[in-house]
Each structure stands twice: as C-alpha cells, then as structure tokens.
Design an enzyme around this catalytic site. Structure first.
Site, mmCIF file in Angstrom:
data_model
loop_
_atom_site.group_PDB
_atom_site.id
_atom_site.type_symbol
_atom_site.label_atom_id
_atom_site.label_comp_id
_atom_site.label_asym_id
_atom_site.label_seq_id
_atom_site.Cartn_x
_atom_site.Cartn_y
_atom_site.Cartn_z
ATOM 1 N N TRP A 139 -20.725 34.241 36.174
ATOM 2 C CA TRP A 139 -21.444 35.227 35.352
ATOM 3 C C TRP A 139 -20.898 36.631 35.581
ATOM 4 C CZ3 TRP A 139 -23.449 33.511 31.265
ATOM 5 C CH2 TRP A 139 -24.109 32.281 31.231
ATOM 6 N N ASP A 155 -26.975 42.248 38.066
ATOM 7 C CA ASP A 155 -27.466 41.119 37.289
ATOM 8 C C ASP A 155 -28.299 40.287 38.266
ATOM 9 O OD1 ASP A 155 -27.922 38.787 35.943
ATOM 10 O OD2 ASP A 155 -25.838 38.435 35.351
ATOM 11 N N LYS A 170 -35.134 32.115 34.002
ATOM 12 C CA LYS A 170 -34.975 31.476 35.304
ATOM 13 C C LYS A 170 -36.210 31.665 36.182
ATOM 14 C CE LYS A 170 -30.317 31.346 34.311
ATOM 15 N NZ LYS A 170 -29.219 32.171 33.844
HETATM 16 C C1 LIG Z 1 -28.174 32.584 33.214
HETATM 17 C C2 LIG Z 1 -27.444 33.772 33.654
HETATM 18 C C3 LIG Z 1 -26.868 34.662 32.732
HETATM 19 C C4 LIG Z 1 -26.895 34.430 31.254
HETATM 20 O O1 LIG Z 1 -28.124 34.710 30.738
HETATM 21 P P1 LIG Z 1 -28.424 34.664 29.165
HETATM 22 O O2 LIG Z 1 -29.822 35.160 29.113
HETATM 23 O O3 LIG Z 1 -28.247 33.245 28.737
HETATM 24 O O4 LIG Z 1 -27.453 35.569 28.508
HETATM 25 C C5 LIG Z 1 -26.250 35.789 33.228
HETATM 26 N N1 LIG Z 1 -26.185 36.035 34.538
HETATM 27 C C6 LIG Z 1 -26.711 35.194 35.450
HETATM 28 C C7 LIG Z 1 -26.611 35.514 36.915
HETATM 29 C C8 LIG Z 1 -27.357 34.042 35.030
HETATM 30 O O5 LIG Z 1 -27.892 33.210 35.938
#
Ligand SMILES: *Cc1c(COP(=O)(O)O)cnc(C)c1O
Length: 364
Positions: A100, A175, A199
């Site tokens: 990611w 993130d 999540k």
């Molecule tokens: C799942 C995830 C993403 C992507 O998220 P979306 O909402 O599908 O764009 C980005 N960064 C991390 C760390 C993730 O776990």
C-alpha cells in the site's frame, strides 16, 4: 457451525453494532425513516455526524487544532489528494514498507508529471519482500519538505510501525487504514492521519481524514471534492457524504468507548495476536514471514505451511471448517489472519486448535 471472519477488509464488525443497526433499520430515532433515507442536511443526520466526530475525537484524544473529515473514494484517493493539497513546489518523502505504501508513492510519482513537486523514495524494503520496516535517518530529510508519508500497519505483509521515526521536523502523514483505533498513537505526532473505514471502523465507503489545521491549503487545488480546505470548511458536507457508513462508524465508536477505548483494544489486540504468534513460533510447521519480531503487526498475521500445496489444502479445509477469508493476499499467498478490534478472542483459540489438527495430519 461457528463462522469466524478473518477478512482483511471489508472486515468483521461487532455483532452488537450490527444488531443495533438492525433494530433501528426501519425507524431511526422515531423518524419513521431509515438512516439511509434521511437527508444529509436533516437535524437527525447532523446529530449522527457530529456524534461520530465527537466520539472519534474522544477515542483518539484528537487535539482541537485538527480537523476530522469523513470523505469518500477510499484510502486510495488520499494517495493523490495528499500531494495535490500539500506538496506543490516541495519535496515529499515516502517510507515504503509494503504494497500500500508503494502504491501511495507510485501515485505521487504519476501526479508529479502534471503538478510540480518532487516525490522521493526515502527507504523501501521491497527487495526483501517487505519483510521488515526499513530504517531512515533524519539527516537525509530536508526540513522544508512537505511531508513524510508512511503506513503504520502493512495489511498485506503483516508488519507495523509502533515508534515513529525522527523526521527532522517534517510532518508525518500516516496511512492508518488497518490499525487506526487498534494501537494508541498520539495524533499530535502526525500532520495527518487517514484510513479507509472497512478494516477497523465500519462498512466500506467512508474514509477518515484527521488533518492539522495549519496544513490545510489556503489556495484552492484543482477540484473542490479533492480540496481538504473546502471539505473542512463544509464539515464534510460539501456534497452528499456516505451517510449510512458514517452512522455505522458512529455505532462502532460507541461500542469501542463502552469497552474501554483504544487502551482496552490495544490490550485485547496484544493478547489475541500473542496467542497466534506464540503458537506459530513454537511450531516447526508454521512460519510467519516477518523478519524482526518488533515489526510484527497486531492486526494482520500472515503465515505459511512448509509448502504451497499444503497452503492451498489449509485454505480449503479452513474454509470448510468455518474459518472464512483466511487466504493470504493474492500477491503473497499463504494465509493471513486479520485480528481487528471486532474479531473475537474465541476465534483465535478455535483457529489454533484447527492449526494443531492440520499440522498433526499433514506433517512430514
Ligand atoms: C486497504 C488498505 C488501503 C486501500 O484502501 P481503499 O479504501 O480500498 O482505497 C490502503 N492502505 C492500507 C494500509 C490498506 O490496508
């Protein structure tokens, strides 16, 4: 059969929350309407979004000089919004320790072909299959850079960053999609935090952004929807927000607060993950690919058996036994147990029993 959902996202939600939503589904707070049918400008929805923000502020102890935004487009849209809003004419550093983070950097590189700024890959552990968090040195960071971007929890690879690096005064943008509210990070250590909700917070469709006010742009960027300043000034109501998702997030925040907040969640997550790591460590059959134990994720635990054939067999049999979505990400294979806040401890015990039996039946 009891079903345990190990999905990395969209992920398991607390049963209590789903039941509350079900009870209120047809008639929210005596409106005779579902939350989904409420105007986003109604008094009832205004209360929902304000409550959601207040609860999140309380849970994360968010200082007053930070804005909380409920946006759309997933964490992935932030990969572009961040440089667009913050990096113009500056350097922007990326610490890449997983797929990611690599995507965030790639999106920045793409954008830098049309917007003048300089994305810099400060460190990456890609050559080692992202099996650790790379070290960085503050002396390699120019103090006038826009930000340093990092991922606090690498969802696919199962590593996490618990101690933030020295960045020579440059704001950290994190993130936090897969460990927001799962570990007690101090918001004031970050310039901005963002997370897709699916999540640890609620259904897919909501993206949380927590941004320090002085980082909000003063000049408008290309598009209103992509402008943090406009989103903040309109209290996330510039356009129709994901109303039902925000309502679900509010219910999850209430549930979390009742349980004891992030402190209690961290404790539970440490207990749950320790059970599984300890089992994997004492076994000669199972392996966790993370190099340094201090980099291990509390939230996503990848593991393998001695062979790809046995991994496939494990995945098949686990699914039939009620252990759902335990297959590893398609890019890394093997298995991955995602133990988010709402994942019950009994599920970890049950998984370990299943793993023991599988090892017994399949060891050489
Ligand atoms: C799942 C995830 C993403 C992507 O998220 P979306 O909402 O599908 O764009 C980005 N960064 C991390 C760390 C993730 O776990």
């Amino acid at each position: 059969m009891t079903i345990y959902n190990f999905s990395a996202g969209p992920a398991v939600l607390p049963k209590e929350v789903l039941k509350k939503a079900q009870a209120e589904f047809l008639n929210y707070a005596d409106t005779q309407m579902s939350v989904m049918e409420l105007s986003h400008r109604s008094i009832a929805f205004d209360q929902i979004i304000k409550d959601a923000e207040h609860l999140l502020r309380e849970l994360m102890a968010i200082p007053d000089n930070y804005k909380v935004l409920f946006l759309q487009g997933g964490a992935s849209t932030q990969f572009s919004m961040i440089p667009l809003n913050l990096a113009k004419g500056k350097k922007a550093y990326y610490l890449v320790a997983g797929s990611w983070g690599k995507k965030a950097y790639s999106e920045a590189v793409k954008l830098s072909k049309t917007i003048p700024f300089e994305p810099i890959l400060l460190a990456s552990s890609e050559e080692d299959g992202f099996n650790h968090i790379p070290e960085i040195s503050a002396k390699d960071i120019a103090s006038d850079a826009a930000y340093l971007h990092l991922t606090t929890n690498n969802t696919i690879e199962g590593t996490a960053l618990y101690e933030l690096p020295d960045t020579n005064g440059v704001p950290i943008i994190a993130d936090m999609s897969s460990n927001i509210l799962a570990f007690p990070y101090q918001v004031s250590d970050f310039g901005m935090i963002y997370a897709g909700a699916q999540k640890n917070i609620g259904p897919a469709g909501v993206t949380i952004v927590i941004i320090r006010e002085d980082l909000l742009n003063t000049e408008p960027v290309l598009s209103s929807m992509l402008d943090y300043r406009i989103q903040a000034d309109s209290q996330s109501l510039y356009n129709t927000p994901p109303t039902f998702g925000i309502y679900m997030a509010k219910l999850v925040f209430e549930w979390l607060k009742d349980l004891g907040g992030v402190t209690e969640m961290t404790k539970q997550n440490q207990e749950k993950s320790a059970l599984l790591y300890d089992f994997i460590d004492q076994s000669d059959f199972y392996q966790n690919p993370v190099l340094n134990k201090e980099n291990r994720s509390l939230s996503n635990i990848p593991f393998t058996t001695p062979s790809k054939v046995l991994d496939d067999k494990f995945n098949q049999e686990a699914d039939l036994a009620g252990f759902k979505n335990i297959k590893g990400h398609r890019s890394v294979g093997g298995m991955r147990a995602s133990l988010y806040n709402a994942f019950p401890k009994e599920g970890v015990h049950a998984l370990i029993e299943f793993m023991k039996a599988f090892e017994e039946a399949n060891k050489a």
